[in-house]
Structure formats: C-alpha cells, structure tokens
Design an enzyme around this catalytic site. Sequence first.
Site, PDB file in Angstrom:
ATOM      1  N   CYS A   1      -1.355   8.299   7.144  1.00  0.00           N
ATOM      2  CA  CYS A   1      -2.659   7.992   6.567  1.00  0.00           C
ATOM      3  C   CYS A   1      -3.641   7.558   7.659  1.00  0.00           C
ATOM      4  O   CYS A   1      -3.248   7.009   8.687  1.00  0.00           O
ATOM      5  CB  CYS A   1      -2.522   6.888   5.514  1.00  0.00           C
ATOM      6  SG  CYS A   1      -1.528   7.365   4.079  1.00  0.00           S
TER       7      CYS A   1
ATOM      8  N   CYS B   1       0.838  -1.202   0.000  1.00  0.00           N
ATOM      9  CA  CYS B   1       0.000   0.000   0.000  1.00  0.00           C
ATOM     10  C   CYS B   1       0.873   1.251   0.000  1.00  0.00           C
ATOM     11  O   CYS B   1       0.626   2.198  -0.751  1.00  0.00           O
ATOM     12  CB  CYS B   1      -0.917  -0.011   1.216  1.00  0.00           C
ATOM     13  SG  CYS B   1      -2.200   1.258   1.203  1.00  0.00           S
ATOM     14  N   CYS B   2       1.916   1.244   0.820  1.00  0.00           N
ATOM     15  CA  CYS B   2       2.840   2.382   0.859  1.00  0.00           C
ATOM     16  C   CYS B   2       3.607   2.524  -0.447  1.00  0.00           C
ATOM     17  O   CYS B   2       3.847   3.638  -0.914  1.00  0.00           O
ATOM     18  CB  CYS B   2       3.817   2.230   2.023  1.00  0.00           C
ATOM     19  SG  CYS B   2       3.106   2.536   3.652  1.00  0.00           S
TER      20      CYS B   2
ATOM     21  N   CYS C   1      -3.660   3.890   9.099  1.00  0.00           N
ATOM     22  CA  CYS C   1      -2.454   3.365   9.751  1.00  0.00           C
ATOM     23  C   CYS C   1      -1.921   4.282  10.842  1.00  0.00           C
ATOM     24  O   CYS C   1      -0.756   4.166  11.233  1.00  0.00           O
ATOM     25  CB  CYS C   1      -1.365   3.120   8.703  1.00  0.00           C
ATOM     26  SG  CYS C   1      -1.866   1.992   7.378  1.00  0.00           S
TER      27      CYS C   1
ATOM     28  N   CYS D   1       7.433   3.947   6.074  1.00  0.00           N
ATOM     29  CA  CYS D   1       6.590   3.693   4.901  1.00  0.00           C
ATOM     30  C   CYS D   1       7.385   3.174   3.711  1.00  0.00           C
ATOM     31  O   CYS D   1       6.811   2.665   2.758  1.00  0.00           O
ATOM     32  CB  CYS D   1       5.853   4.984   4.493  1.00  0.00           C
ATOM     33  SG  CYS D   1       6.948   6.314   3.965  1.00  0.00           S
TER      34      CYS D   1
END
Length: 218
Positions: free
Chosen positions: A192, A111-112, A195, A214
């Site tokens: 975000c 995702c990062c 998280c 990240c």
Amino acid sequence: MYLVNKEKINRSLSAKIVDARVAQVFNTFKDVLVTSSFGTTSSVLLHLVSRIKPGCPIYFIDTGYHFEETIAYKERLIRLLDLNVIDLRPDPAQHAHTFKEELWADNPDKCCDINKVEPLDRVKDKYKIWMSGLIGFQNRYRKSLPIMDDDNELIKFYPLIDWNSSLVEEYIESHGLPEHPLKEKGFHSVGCTHCTSKGKGRNGRWNDLSKTECGLHR
C-alpha cells in the site's frame, strides 16, 4: 495427501522443479486458493498458474490503497496471461474508518486486518490449500518457511519459497514477462502507498517499524 507426514511432503516437493510442484498440488487438491499481490515478483507464479491451470481463479486483495502503477501492472498481466482475477475488497465502512483515522500510521496491524486479512477470510473457508508466491530471500521470516506448511487452519503451499533473486530475475527475463513499473524506481517490494518506500527486499515495507508482514501469512 492429508495423511502424509509434512516433512515427507516437503522432501518430495523439494526434489521437484517448480512446474512439477505446482502441477502436483493442482492434481492432488480439487480446489486451490491462489492469491497474488501483483508485486515485483508476482509474475513468476502467475505465469506458472496460467500455463498449468488456465482459468484458475486468482484472488487480489484491493485494499483501496494500492499504487496506480500496481493496478496498471495487474491489468497488463491479466491481458498478457489471460488471468481470471477476482478482486476482494474490505468492508466499505471499515475501510472508510481506516482512511479517516489514518490507521496505517497509528495502528498498522489493525489497518492490515481490516483491508487485507478480513477480505481474504471471507473466502478461505472454501479451500483446503492456499498457494501464494512468497519467496525466502524476501526476509528472515519467509526464509524459515517450508514449501508446504499445515497450520491447522489451511495447508499453505509456497512453491517458490526456496528460490533466490537470481532465479526470479532469470525466469522473468527468459519468459519475456514485464517488470512492475515501480521496481526500476527502487521499489523492490510494493504494498500500500502509505506503508511502502524504496528499498531492497522487503526493507521498504513499514519502514522504521518492527512490522514485516501484513498478517496474511502469519
């Protein structure tokens, strides 16, 4: 400067106050990549850059998952410091995939990569040096970083890396800079929404996971 021993550079920079560190790098390198997350400590570096290099492009990675408070804080600092901020966004299709699959839960590294690392990679090739506001007290990994680090891809410059929380707080207060609106609610590091939770330092980031970064600064 490229030919100077890294240890020698760090000894030289460590003897300078932070304003002089930032000014030296801007005077030495033609193009400097400056990034900001507009987090709880970001106003320090943003204020320094706004005074030393007015109009310098500052890149913000808009992951699509930021808190509304972060976006509002960003806009407030842009107005206050007259910042030249450029937003970087992930590929729309890839971002949609992270949303549909909720990758932040099952594969936060991926995702990062999609929402943070890849957008910045699109501009990194234009620069020789990258200035960011990492601070050593934020976690163990950051505490080990030197002021200037050459990882053979990009020279990384962390002008605030040897600061502590008291210096950050004193700088923000003495220059009348606004605090991130989530800090008073217990968020000492803000990323975000999925998280980030309340916590000191970076303890609220990727809570209950071994992940602490990240991927941008690894």
